[in-house]
Motif scaffolding. Structure first.
Motif, mmCIF file in Angstrom:
data_model
loop_
_atom_site.group_PDB
_atom_site.id
_atom_site.type_symbol
_atom_site.label_atom_id
_atom_site.label_comp_id
_atom_site.label_asym_id
_atom_site.label_seq_id
_atom_site.Cartn_x
_atom_site.Cartn_y
_atom_site.Cartn_z
ATOM 1 N N ILE A 328 0.834 -1.209 0.000
ATOM 2 C CA ILE A 328 0.000 0.000 0.000
ATOM 3 C C ILE A 328 0.864 1.252 0.000
ATOM 4 C CG2 ILE A 328 -1.654 1.324 1.378
ATOM 5 C CD1 ILE A 328 -2.776 -1.401 2.348
ATOM 6 N N LYS A 329 1.915 1.252 0.798
ATOM 7 C CA LYS A 329 2.773 2.435 0.869
ATOM 8 C C LYS A 329 3.456 2.704 -0.473
ATOM 9 C CE LYS A 329 6.449 4.671 3.521
ATOM 10 N NZ LYS A 329 7.424 4.538 4.626
ATOM 11 N N THR A 330 3.927 1.669 -1.138
ATOM 12 C CA THR A 330 4.558 1.843 -2.453
ATOM 13 C C THR A 330 3.560 2.423 -3.449
ATOM 14 O OG1 THR A 330 6.072 0.019 -2.043
ATOM 15 C CG2 THR A 330 5.725 0.651 -4.344
ATOM 16 N N TYR A 331 2.354 1.909 -3.434
ATOM 17 C CA TYR A 331 1.275 2.407 -4.293
ATOM 18 C C TYR A 331 1.013 3.889 -4.029
ATOM 19 C CZ TYR A 331 -3.784 3.017 -5.341
ATOM 20 O OH TYR A 331 -5.015 3.464 -5.751
ATOM 21 N N VAL A 332 0.862 4.251 -2.768
ATOM 22 C CA VAL A 332 0.583 5.637 -2.410
ATOM 23 C C VAL A 332 1.762 6.539 -2.767
ATOM 24 C CG1 VAL A 332 0.128 7.188 -0.468
ATOM 25 C CG2 VAL A 332 -1.042 4.986 -0.595
ATOM 26 N N GLN A 333 2.984 6.051 -2.529
ATOM 27 C CA GLN A 333 4.183 6.829 -2.838
ATOM 28 C C GLN A 333 4.228 7.192 -4.318
ATOM 29 O OE1 GLN A 333 6.873 7.307 -0.391
ATOM 30 N NE2 GLN A 333 7.832 8.725 -1.824
ATOM 31 N N LYS A 334 4.003 6.235 -5.173
ATOM 32 C CA LYS A 334 4.016 6.484 -6.622
ATOM 33 C C LYS A 334 2.909 7.451 -7.023
ATOM 34 C CE LYS A 334 5.858 1.916 -7.926
ATOM 35 N NZ LYS A 334 5.523 0.648 -8.623
ATOM 36 N N TYR A 335 1.756 7.244 -6.451
ATOM 37 C CA TYR A 335 0.590 8.057 -6.819
ATOM 38 C C TYR A 335 0.792 9.512 -6.400
ATOM 39 C CZ TYR A 335 -4.403 9.216 -7.362
ATOM 40 O OH TYR A 335 -5.607 9.768 -7.749
ATOM 41 N N VAL A 336 1.203 9.718 -5.163
ATOM 42 C CA VAL A 336 1.403 11.081 -4.661
ATOM 43 C C VAL A 336 2.538 11.776 -5.410
ATOM 44 C CG1 VAL A 336 2.082 12.442 -2.643
ATOM 45 C CG2 VAL A 336 0.433 10.571 -2.395
ATOM 46 N N ALA A 337 3.626 11.061 -5.673
ATOM 47 C CA ALA A 337 4.748 11.639 -6.407
ATOM 48 C C ALA A 337 4.327 12.067 -7.812
ATOM 49 C CB ALA A 337 5.894 10.636 -6.479
ATOM 50 N N HIS A 338 3.413 11.336 -8.407
ATOM 51 C CA HIS A 338 2.932 11.687 -9.748
ATOM 52 C C HIS A 338 2.203 13.027 -9.744
ATOM 53 C CE1 HIS A 338 1.033 11.517 -13.650
ATOM 54 N NE2 HIS A 338 -0.172 11.423 -13.111
ATOM 55 N N TYR A 339 1.393 13.265 -8.745
ATOM 56 C CA TYR A 339 0.578 14.485 -8.727
ATOM 57 C C TYR A 339 1.247 15.673 -8.043
ATOM 58 C CZ TYR A 339 -3.316 11.918 -10.670
ATOM 59 O OH TYR A 339 -4.127 11.190 -11.522
ATOM 60 N N TYR A 340 2.289 15.446 -7.276
ATOM 61 C CA TYR A 340 2.980 16.541 -6.598
ATOM 62 C C TYR A 340 4.463 16.542 -6.978
ATOM 63 C CZ TYR A 340 -1.271 17.004 -3.828
ATOM 64 O OH TYR A 340 -2.571 17.190 -3.434
ATOM 65 N N SER A 341 4.720 16.434 -8.268
ATOM 66 C CA SER A 341 6.108 16.384 -8.753
ATOM 67 C C SER A 341 6.753 17.761 -8.786
ATOM 68 C CB SER A 341 6.149 15.752 -10.145
ATOM 69 O OG SER A 341 5.344 16.494 -11.048
ATOM 70 N N VAL A 342 5.956 18.809 -8.827
ATOM 71 C CA VAL A 342 6.484 20.172 -8.884
ATOM 72 C C VAL A 342 6.712 20.684 -7.463
ATOM 73 C CG1 VAL A 342 6.033 22.535 -9.620
ATOM 74 C CG2 VAL A 342 5.311 20.620 -11.066
ATOM 75 N N GLU A 343 7.874 21.209 -7.208
ATOM 76 C CA GLU A 343 8.207 21.703 -5.879
ATOM 77 C C GLU A 343 7.235 22.806 -5.462
ATOM 78 O OE1 GLU A 343 12.001 23.585 -3.396
ATOM 79 O OE2 GLU A 343 12.227 22.995 -5.496
#
Length: 521
Positions: A328-343
């Motif tokens: 679950i954490k890996t899934y969430v990590q990828k998902y959140v990183a996709h949508y918040y990639s801009v600093e």
């Protein structure tokens, strides 16, 4: 700030979602109809055989084809099974590595020497073989009436050379005294059994009020409301979380009308009733933290049982739960990183910031009052949001499955996991006869009441984790992330299948196929 239009849209979305969920709940679960079938069978059994038990075997006569035989009923006064319950049953997140005997616990070296395989208490602690559960939170817990007792026990366990967690000492109340002895496996057989049963009653009281209701249903309901109030239907985090909130508010609404209400399930079938449940819930809000109690690896670490070498090969709920947490954490990590990639994009997202603020705001001020949210809900980094979202999804799926779906198998075996006890706990080590045990457990009608509701509550009627009822994620890169999550769950399932082949007592409650996406029952 959210503008007025967004507030109205969020309110409409929330209202429509609850109505849709309610219709689905009534259609899919039809709780009243399912319970009615068991109620009718119960009436027949009581009319045919009366309320009181004739002997131990008489209890088994209630396991008719309508109900089925609960797994727990095969055990009777089995110490190794009592230990396994602490590791692989409904309340498996209490066991703690013992590093010191509490001052209030009257255990001595001489008492437990026969059960430590030649070790001293200090040596057993040094070898990480000694474990404890302290249910002090139950001290002062109200009961349904003045003549009903709720214990607040200590239990000490030793992990022996046969890889069994064995109970070696039980004290039923917190304060040492002549009327509160430490019970031991060497005590008269039914005296020791009665002490274990009164301990299990306390464990069941904690389980229903906290592990099950408050730490999954009600905690997550508050977060669900805050999510739908602050995140628009198109927000990617709402799309991530919504599959794990499906039916939650509806099932809680129904539950408050039939289970957790005056005269409902709690009042009819437990020693504490709803007053005990809500008393414990209020107390627990003072210590429950999302980043500790709600984050599975951190909970294990705080109890000294994170390392695989501790309780090796026996703590199946930990071993399987960690596989799922990591997926679950890996899934969430990828998902959140996709949508918040801009600093800076997360800090600029006023919806997510308002959401975090409402989750941590005190309940007196209209918030959810969740402690331990990273950075107090002011999300600035991906890791802070990932910890929070992972805890929510894990709780709504894995933690609830662990706390819920064994209920029939456990609570239907009154010698093993009673929810109701009559009489008073033993105050000395005088021999107890089997007739006392039979009078102490729930009578036929009471047990059948427990069986009827837990049979319904133990049925999985929704889709499995990752197989979402509503496909809200439509962004192609995000769909790929979901597909990778589903593959990781299949891999977890294969690993659990392999583990269960070599386990003396297979543990299938946290197989991904057995875990619903949400708290839907």
């Amino acid at each position: 700030m959210i503008n007025t239009k967004t507030k109205v849209n969020s309110l409409n979305f929330k209202t429509n979602a609850v109505l849709d969920d309610m219709i689905c709940i009534l259609q899919q679960f039809n709780i009243g109809m399912k319970t009615q079938k068991y109620t009718e069978e119960s009436k027949k059994l009581v009319m045919a055989s009366g309320y009181d038990w004739k002997d131990v075997d008489d209890v088994k006569t209630v396991y008719t084809p309508v109900f089925g035989v609960p797994q727990g009923s095969e055990y009777f006064n089995d110490d190794a099974d009592f230990g396994r319950q602490r590791l692989a049953s409904l309340n498996s997140s209490l066991i703690t590595l013992c590093t010191a005997i509490p001052e209030k616990f009257g255990v001595t070296e001489e008492m437990v020497k026969p059960f430590l395989e030649g070790k001293t208490i200090a040596q057993a602690m040094a070898d990480k073989r000694l474990f404890i559960i302290d249910l002090a939170i139950l001290e002062g817990c109200p009961a349904k009436s003045e003549d009903i007792v709720i214990t607040c026990p200590f239990a000490l366990f030793y992990f022996n050379n046969a890889d069994n967690l064995m109970p070696i000492a039980i004290q039923l109340f917190q304060e040492k005294g002549t009327n509160n002895p430490v019970f031991l496996p060497s005590d008269p057989v039914y005296t020791w059994m009665l002490a274990k049963m009164w301990y299990s009653l306390a464990d069941a009281t904690y389980h229903q009020g906290l592990t099950h209701l408050n730490f999954t249903h009600f905690m997550m309901e508050g977060i669900c409301v805050a999510t739908k109030r602050n995140l628009s239907p198109s927000h990617p985090i709402l799309r991530l979380l919504n599959p794990h909130f499906i039916y939650l508010m509806a099932i809680d609404f129904l539950g408050l009308g039939t289970l957790v209400n005056p005269g409902g399930f709690f009042d009819q079938t437990s020693n504490g009733g709803i007053n005990a449940a809500f008393h414990l819930m209020r107390k627990s809000m003072e210590f429950w933290r999302l980043d500790l109690n709600g984050t599975f690896p951190e909970s294990l670490k705080s109890r000294g049982v994170f390392e695989e070498s501790v309780l090796k090969g026996a703590y199946h709920m930990r071993d399987d739960g960690l596989l799922l947490y990591d997926a679950i954490k890996t899934y969430v990590q990828k998902y959140v990183a996709h949508y918040y990639s801009v600093e800076g994009s997360m800090k600029a997202d006023y919806e997510i910031q308002n959401w975090g603020a409402e989750i941590v705001k005190s309940r007196d001020d209209g918030g959810v009052g969740i402690l331990g949210v990273p950075n107090n809900g002011h999300f600035e980094t991906i890791d802070q949001l990932v910890v929070t979202l992972t805890a929510i999804i894990y709780t709504c799926s894995v933690a609830h499955a662990a706390a819920n779906f064994q209920q029939y198998d456990e609570y239907s075996a009154p010698f093993r996991f009673p929810f109701t006890m009559h009489g008073v706990p033993p105050k000395d080590k005088s021999p107890v006869v089997i007739e006392t045990i039979l009078k102490s457990i729930a009578n036929r009608a009471e047990l059948l009441g427990v069986m009827s509701i837990t049979k319904v509550l133990s049925e999985k009627a929704t889709q499995s984790l990752g197989d979402f009822e509503k496909q809200l994620i439509v962004d192609p890169p995000a769909i790929q992330i979901v597909d990778e999550f589903r593959q990781s769950l299949r891999d977890v399932g294969k690993r659990i299948d392999e583990r269960n082949k070599s386990r003396e007592h297979p543990y299938e409650w946290l197989h991904p196929s057995a875990i619903p996406n949400a708290i839907s029952i």
